[in-house]
Design a protein around this motif. Structure first.
Motif, mmCIF file in Angstrom:
data_model
loop_
_atom_site.group_PDB
_atom_site.id
_atom_site.type_symbol
_atom_site.label_atom_id
_atom_site.label_comp_id
_atom_site.label_asym_id
_atom_site.label_seq_id
_atom_site.Cartn_x
_atom_site.Cartn_y
_atom_site.Cartn_z
ATOM 1 N N ILE A 21 0.847 -1.191 0.000
ATOM 2 C CA ILE A 21 0.000 0.000 0.000
ATOM 3 C C ILE A 21 0.885 1.245 0.000
ATOM 4 C CG2 ILE A 21 -1.926 1.168 1.124
ATOM 5 C CD1 ILE A 21 -2.689 -1.514 2.308
ATOM 6 N N GLY A 23 2.125 3.674 -3.520
ATOM 7 C CA GLY A 23 2.917 3.445 -4.743
ATOM 8 C C GLY A 23 3.895 4.579 -4.999
ATOM 9 N N GLY A 27 7.162 2.290 -2.037
ATOM 10 C CA GLY A 27 6.217 1.228 -2.373
ATOM 11 C C GLY A 27 6.461 0.677 -3.775
ATOM 12 N N ILE A 50 -1.635 7.788 -10.046
ATOM 13 C CA ILE A 50 -0.430 7.486 -9.267
ATOM 14 C C ILE A 50 0.026 6.055 -9.556
ATOM 15 C CG2 ILE A 50 0.542 7.256 -6.938
ATOM 16 C CD1 ILE A 50 -1.454 9.354 -5.985
ATOM 17 N N GLU A 106 2.810 -1.747 4.273
ATOM 18 C CA GLU A 106 2.375 -0.368 4.079
ATOM 19 C C GLU A 106 3.571 0.540 3.879
ATOM 20 O OE1 GLU A 106 2.974 3.127 5.719
ATOM 21 O OE2 GLU A 106 3.161 1.588 7.243
ATOM 22 N N ALA A 107 3.513 1.381 2.806
ATOM 23 C CA ALA A 107 4.549 2.417 2.584
ATOM 24 C C ALA A 107 3.837 3.710 2.199
ATOM 25 C CB ALA A 107 5.528 1.973 1.509
ATOM 26 N N VAL A 109 2.053 7.623 3.566
ATOM 27 C CA VAL A 109 2.554 8.833 4.234
ATOM 28 C C VAL A 109 2.937 8.533 5.699
ATOM 29 C CG1 VAL A 109 0.136 9.456 4.625
ATOM 30 C CG2 VAL A 109 1.849 11.209 4.802
ATOM 31 N N GLU A 110 3.991 9.215 6.163
ATOM 32 C CA GLU A 110 4.519 8.960 7.510
ATOM 33 C C GLU A 110 3.666 9.671 8.561
ATOM 34 O OE1 GLU A 110 6.491 6.754 8.301
ATOM 35 O OE2 GLU A 110 8.116 7.331 9.640
ATOM 36 N N PHE A 159 12.860 -0.833 4.451
ATOM 37 C CA PHE A 159 13.712 -0.869 3.259
ATOM 38 C C PHE A 159 14.469 0.448 3.125
ATOM 39 C CE2 PHE A 159 10.546 -4.079 2.520
ATOM 40 C CZ PHE A 159 11.176 -5.043 1.751
HETATM 41 P P1 NAI Z 1 5.926 8.901 -1.052
HETATM 42 O O1 NAI Z 1 5.314 10.198 -0.713
HETATM 43 O O2 NAI Z 1 6.862 8.811 -2.215
HETATM 44 O O3 NAI Z 1 4.768 7.801 -1.302
HETATM 45 C C1 NAI Z 1 3.665 7.621 -0.467
HETATM 46 C C2 NAI Z 1 2.504 7.128 -1.316
HETATM 47 O O4 NAI Z 1 1.447 6.696 -0.451
HETATM 48 C C3 NAI Z 1 1.909 8.205 -2.235
HETATM 49 O O5 NAI Z 1 1.851 7.709 -3.563
HETATM 50 C C4 NAI Z 1 0.508 8.445 -1.663
HETATM 51 O O6 NAI Z 1 -0.450 8.759 -2.668
HETATM 52 C C5 NAI Z 1 0.213 7.115 -1.015
HETATM 53 N N1 NAI Z 1 -0.768 7.168 0.066
HETATM 54 C C6 NAI Z 1 -0.856 8.060 1.069
HETATM 55 N N2 NAI Z 1 -1.869 7.755 1.890
HETATM 56 C C7 NAI Z 1 -2.440 6.624 1.407
HETATM 57 C C8 NAI Z 1 -3.519 5.791 1.824
HETATM 58 N N3 NAI Z 1 -4.232 6.073 2.924
HETATM 59 N N4 NAI Z 1 -3.809 4.696 1.082
HETATM 60 C C9 NAI Z 1 -3.105 4.402 -0.020
HETATM 61 N N5 NAI Z 1 -2.067 5.144 -0.456
HETATM 62 C C10 NAI Z 1 -1.741 6.238 0.247
HETATM 63 O O7 NAI Z 1 6.634 8.384 0.289
HETATM 64 P P2 NAI Z 1 7.869 7.375 0.461
HETATM 65 O O8 NAI Z 1 9.140 8.131 0.464
HETATM 66 O O9 NAI Z 1 7.697 6.243 -0.480
HETATM 67 O O10 NAI Z 1 7.653 6.882 1.975
HETATM 68 C C11 NAI Z 1 6.615 5.987 2.328
HETATM 69 C C12 NAI Z 1 6.905 5.376 3.683
HETATM 70 O O11 NAI Z 1 8.178 4.725 3.654
HETATM 71 C C13 NAI Z 1 6.943 6.339 4.870
HETATM 72 O O12 NAI Z 1 6.409 5.690 5.993
HETATM 73 C C14 NAI Z 1 8.439 6.576 5.059
HETATM 74 O O13 NAI Z 1 8.759 6.889 6.397
HETATM 75 C C15 NAI Z 1 9.003 5.220 4.703
HETATM 76 N N6 NAI Z 1 10.394 5.202 4.256
HETATM 77 C C16 NAI Z 1 10.874 6.138 3.384
HETATM 78 C C17 NAI Z 1 12.196 6.083 2.969
HETATM 79 C C18 NAI Z 1 12.721 7.088 1.985
HETATM 80 O O14 NAI Z 1 13.961 7.170 1.835
HETATM 81 N N7 NAI Z 1 11.901 7.849 1.284
HETATM 82 C C19 NAI Z 1 13.117 5.048 3.436
HETATM 83 C C20 NAI Z 1 12.498 4.042 4.280
HETATM 84 C C21 NAI Z 1 11.192 4.164 4.698
#
Ligand code: NAI
Length: 302
Positions: A21, A23, A27, A50, A106-107, A109-110, A159
């Motif tokens: 979850i 993308g 994700g 998306i 799940e990946a 929003v934080e 990851f």
């Molecule tokens: P991102 O902003 O690139 O992607 C998040 C995606 O989740 C977006 O496409 C958004 O539309 C979607 N989304 C948001 N709420 C949603 C919901 N309720 N249902 C379905 N989709 C939903 O963020 P990113 O960088 O991929 O980070 C995601 C997670 O991974 C966060 O928890 C972050 O802490 C963690 N993380 C990030 C790292 C990084 O270097 N960017 C490294 C390791 C973990």
């Protein structure tokens, strides 16, 4: 005697069908790796635009990989790409995807509340054997899991970016995660071709717990006037063998992300000097200077 499908009956789940979850950056990368290693993946996000963008991204990256890997056999390369893409389907309906999954990762929003709401809903519809996991960087897995009734089947799979390139996965067990669940997550990580390490559910797990205070210490050293950014970066690259210096790394990760993490830890443990805020970092973030992605952070980017 039939005692229903109690959690103790759920042993050593072999993960084959995966719902991912979110993308976004992470994700889509996880989906790519899982599909490339023969898993059946459903990628979920809030809208089809998306999701299409995520699949296009996966296809583009796969094509670049096979260009090198199958340099002398382009047809085999194309076949591989098509096979991997067949393993990926997309959906905007997390609940229906979860119904046929061994793992829901799940990946998104934080944000703790949003992650809790998501898993709280899915807990009602996912099969009993389904393992839930979060890719959170900074939130306690225990807090995310608290909205569900499957604490024994809940863990963390953390990851690193970019997922197809970075070999490490931090596997996180809470005090309630069962050994079977933990083993399933370790095995899944290995099946992905990654190297897992075992972590407790503590702030930053292993990598960020060491890396974030290190970056903050570098900023403080610079704030005290004890070294230029350039010299500190050169020193850590040539003296410690790090591929990037701390300022380059902060700009790469995103200074907003670094601030978000340190602020969270500092709120939870204000007396820990390693988690103390930095004026310089706060100022850069307030000015929108987030690093590479915004064109300027500690350094300027074209
Ligand atoms: P991102 O902003 O690139 O992607 C998040 C995606 O989740 C977006 O496409 C958004 O539309 C979607 N989304 C948001 N709420 C949603 C919901 N309720 N249902 C379905 N989709 C939903 O963020 P990113 O960088 O991929 O980070 C995601 C997670 O991974 C966060 O928890 C972050 O802490 C963690 N993380 C990030 C790292 C990084 O270097 N960017 C490294 C390791 C973990």
């Amino acid at each position: 005697i039939c005692r229903g499908f109690s959690s103790s009956a759920v042993r050593n789940v072999v993960i084959k069908n995966v719902t991912i979850i979110g993308g976004g950056q992470m994700g889509a990368g996880i989906a790519q790796v899982a599909a490339s290693t023969g898993h059946s993946v459903t990628l979920v996000d809030t809208n089809d635009d998306i999701l299409q963008k995520a699949v296009k991204g996966i296809e583009g990256r796969l094509k670049r990989v096979v260009k090198k890997k199958f340099a002398d056999k382009p047809e085999a390369g194309e076949e591989f790409v098509q096979k991997v893409l067949q393993n990926v389907s997309t959906s905007t309906d997390a609940a229906s995807a979860a119904q046929s999954s061994d793992l829901v990762l799940e990946a998104i929003v934080e944000n703790l509340k949003i992650k809790q709401d998501l898993f709280g809903q899915l807990d009602k519809v996912a099969p009993a054997h389904t393992i839930f996991a979060s890719n959170t960087s900074s939130l306690p897995i225990t807090d995310i899991a608290s909205s569900t009734n499957r604490l024994d089947r809940f863990g963390g799979l953390h990851f690193f970016n970019p997922v197809p390139v970075m070999k490490l996965v931090e596997v996180i067990g809470t005090s309630a995660t069962s050994q079977d669940t933990f083993d399933s997550l370790l095995n899944f990580s290995k099946k992905l071709g990654k190297t897992p390490v075992s972590c407790k559910d503590t702030p930053g797990f292993i990598v960020n717990r060491l890396l974030v205070p290190y970056m903050l210490e570098a900023i403080r050293l610079h704030e005290r006037g004890h070294g230029s950014k350039e010299d500190i970066d050169i020193a850590m690259k040539l003296g410690a063998g790090y591929p990037m210096g701390p300022f380059e790394l902060g700009d790469y990760v995103g200074l907003d992300t670094v601030k978000f993490i340190i602020d969270g830890w500092s709120a939870a443990d204000p007396s820990n000097p390693l988690f103390a805020p930095s004026e310089m970092l706060n100022k850069l973030v307030a000015e929108g200077k987030y690093g590479k992605k915004s064109g300027e952070g500690f350094y300027k980017y074209k």
